[in-house]
Design a protein around this motif. Structure first.
Motif, PDB file in Angstrom:
ATOM      1  N   ARG A 165       0.821  -1.204   0.000  1.00  0.00           N
ATOM      2  CA  ARG A 165       0.000   0.000   0.000  1.00  0.00           C
ATOM      3  C   ARG A 165       0.854   1.252   0.000  1.00  0.00           C
TER       4      ARG A 165
ATOM      5  N   SER B 242      -6.416 -15.816  19.304  1.00  0.00           N
ATOM      6  CA  SER B 242      -7.735 -15.207  19.206  1.00  0.00           C
ATOM      7  C   SER B 242      -7.703 -13.837  19.858  1.00  0.00           C
ATOM      8  N   TYR B 243      -8.503 -12.932  19.337  1.00  0.00           N
ATOM      9  CA  TYR B 243      -8.511 -11.590  19.882  1.00  0.00           C
ATOM     10  C   TYR B 243      -9.560 -11.426  20.974  1.00  0.00           C
ATOM     11  N   GLN B 244     -10.360 -12.474  21.186  1.00  0.00           N
ATOM     12  CA  GLN B 244     -11.333 -12.409  22.279  1.00  0.00           C
ATOM     13  C   GLN B 244     -11.263 -13.695  23.096  1.00  0.00           C
ATOM     14  N   GLU B 245     -11.642 -13.559  24.353  1.00  0.00           N
ATOM     15  CA  GLU B 245     -11.632 -14.729  25.203  1.00  0.00           C
ATOM     16  C   GLU B 245     -12.692 -15.714  24.747  1.00  0.00           C
ATOM     17  N   PHE B 250     -17.546  -9.318  28.420  1.00  0.00           N
ATOM     18  CA  PHE B 250     -18.594  -8.616  29.135  1.00  0.00           C
ATOM     19  C   PHE B 250     -19.073  -7.400  28.332  1.00  0.00           C
TER      20      PHE B 250
ATOM     21  N   TRP C  27     -13.654  -3.198  31.178  1.00  0.00           N
ATOM     22  CA  TRP C  27     -14.531  -2.940  30.035  1.00  0.00           C
ATOM     23  C   TRP C  27     -14.391  -1.486  29.577  1.00  0.00           C
ATOM     24  N   ASN C  31     -12.357  -0.521  26.022  1.00  0.00           N
ATOM     25  CA  ASN C  31     -13.172  -0.055  24.913  1.00  0.00           C
ATOM     26  C   ASN C  31     -13.088   1.443  24.674  1.00  0.00           C
ATOM     27  N   PRO C 140      -3.293  -1.147   7.905  1.00  0.00           N
ATOM     28  CA  PRO C 140      -4.241  -0.725   8.944  1.00  0.00           C
ATOM     29  C   PRO C 140      -4.931  -1.908   9.606  1.00  0.00           C
ATOM     30  N   TYR C 145      -5.980  -5.230  14.405  1.00  0.00           N
ATOM     31  CA  TYR C 145      -5.808  -6.495  15.115  1.00  0.00           C
ATOM     32  C   TYR C 145      -4.982  -6.270  16.373  1.00  0.00           C
ATOM     33  N   MET C 148      -7.076  -4.870  19.032  1.00  0.00           N
ATOM     34  CA  MET C 148      -7.945  -5.884  19.638  1.00  0.00           C
ATOM     35  C   MET C 148      -7.167  -6.777  20.591  1.00  0.00           C
ATOM     36  N   LEU C 149      -5.911  -7.089  20.217  1.00  0.00           N
ATOM     37  CA  LEU C 149      -5.083  -7.889  21.121  1.00  0.00           C
ATOM     38  C   LEU C 149      -4.764  -7.108  22.392  1.00  0.00           C
ATOM     39  N   LYS C 152      -7.568  -7.317  24.660  1.00  0.00           N
ATOM     40  CA  LYS C 152      -7.567  -8.601  25.366  1.00  0.00           C
ATOM     41  C   LYS C 152      -6.573  -8.573  26.523  1.00  0.00           C
ATOM     42  N   ARG C 155      -7.986  -6.610  29.376  1.00  0.00           N
ATOM     43  CA  ARG C 155      -9.019  -7.360  30.108  1.00  0.00           C
ATOM     44  C   ARG C 155      -8.410  -8.416  31.006  1.00  0.00           C
ATOM     45  N   ALA C 156      -7.261  -8.937  30.610  1.00  0.00           N
ATOM     46  CA  ALA C 156      -6.633  -9.985  31.409  1.00  0.00           C
ATOM     47  C   ALA C 156      -6.009  -9.439  32.684  1.00  0.00           C
TER      48      ALA C 156
END
Lengths: 413, 268, 169
Positions: A165, B242-245, B250, C27, C31, C140, C145, C148-149, C152, C155-156
């Protein structure tokens, strides 16, 4: 072991508090969202007016010239991508052309047409990006989103061609590695047909927008003498009243065969530069339509060569390498040792989207360039801020930096 | 015994050159072949000493004396319509004869011609600044000073431009290694954390072929990467990232591929 | 009193969720990762592209902030040079806890192709890094990704206790 405390002193060394001249020293950058990269400006202010500006660059100096001295010519090609990373192919092309001039190589016509397409697509991408970021800095978020949308279409086309890109490395010394993919022309045509409407959208949003005009008109005026003295090129020079385009004046590739105008303006202010950029997008679209016709003519005339034939410098086509012994040997030598251009010097200037992109190569007959100087237009477009900013107000700084269209990969190299 | 490596030029060298290899030359034309250049050269050589001149790849190259540079550029700008100084820098010939070669790339927009003015200076000498003639030389000369250590006389602000002010060494000299010297290697650590942190942070890893013991293998097959040293049989368990559990998150709806709409026409 | 149009008894029940402090804090944190606009080089362009119309970062709650004091995550997008190294530390120190760092692209990870005198060989020599994104420049999608990781990872973590400051060494 506990975390080691750092020894950085508080960042007050810029500001002398007990000044008696009523001047404030303001530090801008090196990481400022509207500095278009890593520009640091030291601004001396009287009230809100700038009396002295001191641009500080080098925060993205990665030693590309030094790398070039330690790399064989083909190896350096991907590094040129990272110079003006908004329009990578134009850097690839500037370097490829310089080496081709050095070894005296003639590129096949089909490759030339493909290169021109890539160059002009890159120009469009760069101008769209310029519009997006400048508009964002001035506050026009909508234009940012619009222009990025169009840019993504172009990126898809380029991605289909070379797989990347941003950092294309799509041009080789002696030609191009690949023919364009099947739906390239179709996608390009679809895009170009929509482009005038898109440009009209941007202009409807900006041209007579009161805020835009107030931030742009009569701001950052570059006089003719100043533009020449600071070595301005490209849209910066054209907005200051010179109808100078290297594509027109010293045509390379097939630019002497295509029809296009060189938009220019006498005003020299931010708004003039904005108009030049917008007009250039239209001219680029015009050139692209013509290159599509040229490419189709190439297909019709069965001109299939993509790389120049020069066994001393350029590897043979893959089929030959796989089937013929001598081609394989040659390829092996060229990859492991690198080509050895003749002894001599060359300076080749091309019109990149930002201005005159020049490559100075001093070759001593070895596989590594003895000295390679990258002449990047943005370097001087940053330097001009020293003389341009004094007299302006703080909010003008952002719009002036925006319209100079500087890219720091290129400034600092 | 260790192989001898020259210290005056530490840049990459061709590891093999044929004994009988004679490098060809980029052809040089005589200046008289081009009337515009010939007229320019005549005008310059009438006033200044021209040591050598030729045309190479559409550029006229003129060698002059170092002391003349300001006057030559002024003459070219005012009388010969050379409007822009496009580029200037130096070439390091210290290993050969302890000199620098300085070049000034000039452009005449009216004549559409490019000329390169060159001269040699001894190591340690300074050049005359042309910043008064062309403002762009302000930054070019600073860059030259930064990269080669060549100072310019009468320059308003002779400081480093690309490297930090407290940098040591001139990176584009042939004696300066590509990967930097000892000072460069620890520059940021010394500055931010101090010398005593060197041991804790450790040296830079510049070996591109280095393999870490935590590295994995088989990047080519995404989702099947294996730790280093594993014997690869071909039917490994997939290493899912995986990106989610597993049990969902929640208050976040899990993405469902089946119910989402995929737009496959990019030109819609 | 106004008639509620929403049927709370349907699909998920009443708008009441019972959970632990850990989960609700995480959360919130995961987010609304506000990122610092830290585009250093080419990767910065891809970072902008991921914030723009096609990739639309806002739907992850990732909004670019220009000030480190308002940012949760620093996306080091591009080559970190020795001249700039001082400033990344300054900006990192200005960010409030909890803070995360994504090192985007080969240059920020290891110095990448710029194995030269002027480049810091990996920004983890200066600041602690949570996530490394490979690529030159990463697309991008890679950055998405990566975010998102990072969610995670957030959250852990246990949110109820004060987080220990991350250590560089």
């Amino acid at each position: 072991m506990a975390q080691i405390k750092n020894r950085l002193t508080p960042f007050f060394e810029n500001i002398t508090f007990d000044r008696d001249d009523n001047e404030l020293v303001l530090n801008f950058g090196p990481q400022h969202p509207s500095a278009h990269g890593q520009l640091r400006l030291m601004l001396h202010l009287q009230q809100e007016q700038i009396v002295k500006a001191h641009p500080d660059v080098g925060y993205l100096h990665r030693g590309m010239e030094k790398m070039a001295e330690n790399m064989i010519y083909n190896e350096f090609m991907p590094t040129t991508d990272r110079m003006d990373y908004i329009a990578s192919s134009s850097n690839n092309y500037g370097f490829a052309l310089a080496v081709e001039k050095l070894i005296g190589l003639e590129v096949p016509r089909r490759a030339k047409v493909i290169r021109m397409m890539l160059l002009e697509i890159n120009r469009l991408m760069s101008h769209l990006f310029w519009l997006a970021t400048t508009a964002l800095d001035i506050g026009a978020m909508t234009v940012f989103l619009f222009a990025f949308r169009e840019r993504e279409y172009l990126m898809d086309i380029i991605e289909g061609y070379c797989g990347a890109r941003l950092t294309h490395a799509a041009i080789r010394i002696g030609g191009v590695p690949l023919d364009i993919q099947d739906d390239f022309l179709h996608q390009l045509r679809t895009f170009l047909n929509k482009l005038p409407d898109n440009i009209k959208d941007y202009e409807d949003l900006l041209d007579s927008n009161r805020i835009w005009l107030m931030r742009m008109e009569e701001v950052g005026t570059i006089s003719k003498e100043m533009a020449l003295s600071w070595g301005c090129t490209g849209p910066m020079l054209r907005a200051s009243g010179f109808q100078w385009d290297i594509r027109k004046e010293e045509p390379y590739e097939l630019y002497d065969e295509v029809e296009f105008n060189v938009p220019y303006s006498d005003k020299g202010d931010n708004y003039a530069r904005y108009r030049v950029y917008m007009q250039e997008m239209r001219e680029t679209a015009k050139i692209l339509y013509q290159t599509i016709a040229m490419y189709e003519a190439c297909v019709k005339n069965d001109q299939t060569e993509l790389m120049a034939h020069a066994p001393k410098y350029i590897s043979a086509p893959k089929l030959d390498i796989m089937t013929q012994n001598y081609s394989l040997m040659q390829h092996f030598v060229l990859v492991t040792q690198g080509m050895r251009p003749p002894v001599g010097e060359v300076y080749v200037a091309t019109e990149s989207p930002k201005g005159e992109l020049g490559f100075f190569i001093n070759s001593q007959g070895g596989p590594y360039p003895y000295r390679l100087k990258l002449r990047a237009p943005s370097f001087w477009h940053t330097g001009i801020l020293t003389d341009l900013l004094p007299g302006h107000y703080i909010p003008d700084v952002v719009s002036i930096i925006g319209t100079t269209n500087i890219v720091f990969g290129e400034v600092d190299r | 015994m260790r192989a001898y490596t020259p210290k005056d030029d530490v840049q990459a060298k061709a590891y093999y050159t044929d004994r009988f290899y004679v490098a060809p030359q980029v052809p040089k034309q005589d200046v008289s072949t081009d009337p515009v250049f010939a007229a320019d050269l005549e005008a310059i050589s009438a006033k200044f000493e021209v040591k050598e001149s030729f045309i190479q790849v559409e550029n006229m190259v003129i060698y002059i004396n170092a002391k003349d540079i300001y006057a030559v550029l002024e003459f070219m700008r005012d009388s010969l319509e050379y409007t822009q100084l496009t580029e200037m820098s130096a070439i390091d010939w210290l290993a050969k004869d302890d000199t620098f070669e300085i070049f000034y790339q000039m452009l005449s927009m009216n004549k559409r011609k490019r000329t390169r003015i060159k001269f040699f200076i001894k190591n340690g000498d300074a050049v005359d600044s042309v910043e008064k003639l062309f403002r762009c030389a302000d930054w070019s000369e600073r860059e030259m000073f930064d990269m080669f250590g060549i100072e310019a006389n009468n320059h308003p602000f002779m400081k480093r431009i690309l490297m930090p002010y407290d940098w040591q060494g001139n990176p584009l000299l042939k004696t300066y290694p590509l990967e930097g010297d000892e000072f460069a290697a620890w520059y940021e650590i010394d500055k931010i954390y101090g010398k005593e942190a060197r041991e804790a942070i450790g040296p830079e890893i510049r070996d591109t072929a280095r393999v870490d013991r935590y590295d994995s293998e088989r990047f080519a097959r995404l989702g099947y990467e294996q730790p280093k040293g594993t014997k690869i049989t071909g039917n490994e368990e997939p290493t899912v990232q995986s990106y989610q559990e597993e049990g969902g998150v929640f208050m976040v709806t899990k993405f469902d591929k089946d119910t989402s709409k995929i737009i496959d026409d990019p030109q819609r | 009193m106004a008639q509620h149009k929403v049927n709370y008894t349907q699909d998920g029940g009443l708008p009441v969720a019972l959970t632990s402090i850990d989960k609700i804090v995480n959360w919130g944190r995961s987010n609304s990762i506000w990122a610092l606009t830290y585009g250093l080089a080419c990767c910065g362009i891809e970072m902008m592209a991921s914030g723009a119309s096609r990739f639309d970062f806002d739907r992850y709650g990732t909004i670019f902030r220009a000030s480190p004091r308002q940012a949760d995550v620093m996306i080091v997008a591009g080559t970190l040079t020795k001249k700039h190294a001082e400033f990344i530390k300054r900006l990192y120190d200005q960010m409030t806890e909890p803070r995360w760092v994504i090192s985007m692209g080969s240059c920020a990870n290891t110095g990448g192709m710029f194995n030269t005198y002027a480049t810091v060989q990996g920004c983890d020599r200066i600041i602690p890094v949570d996530l490394y994104l490979p690529g030159c420049a990463p697309r991008p999608e890679t950055l998405q990704y990566g975010v998102m990781l990072l969610q995670k990872k957030i959250r852990a973590n246990s949110a109820s206790k004060a987080q220990k400051p991350k250590r560089l060494m």
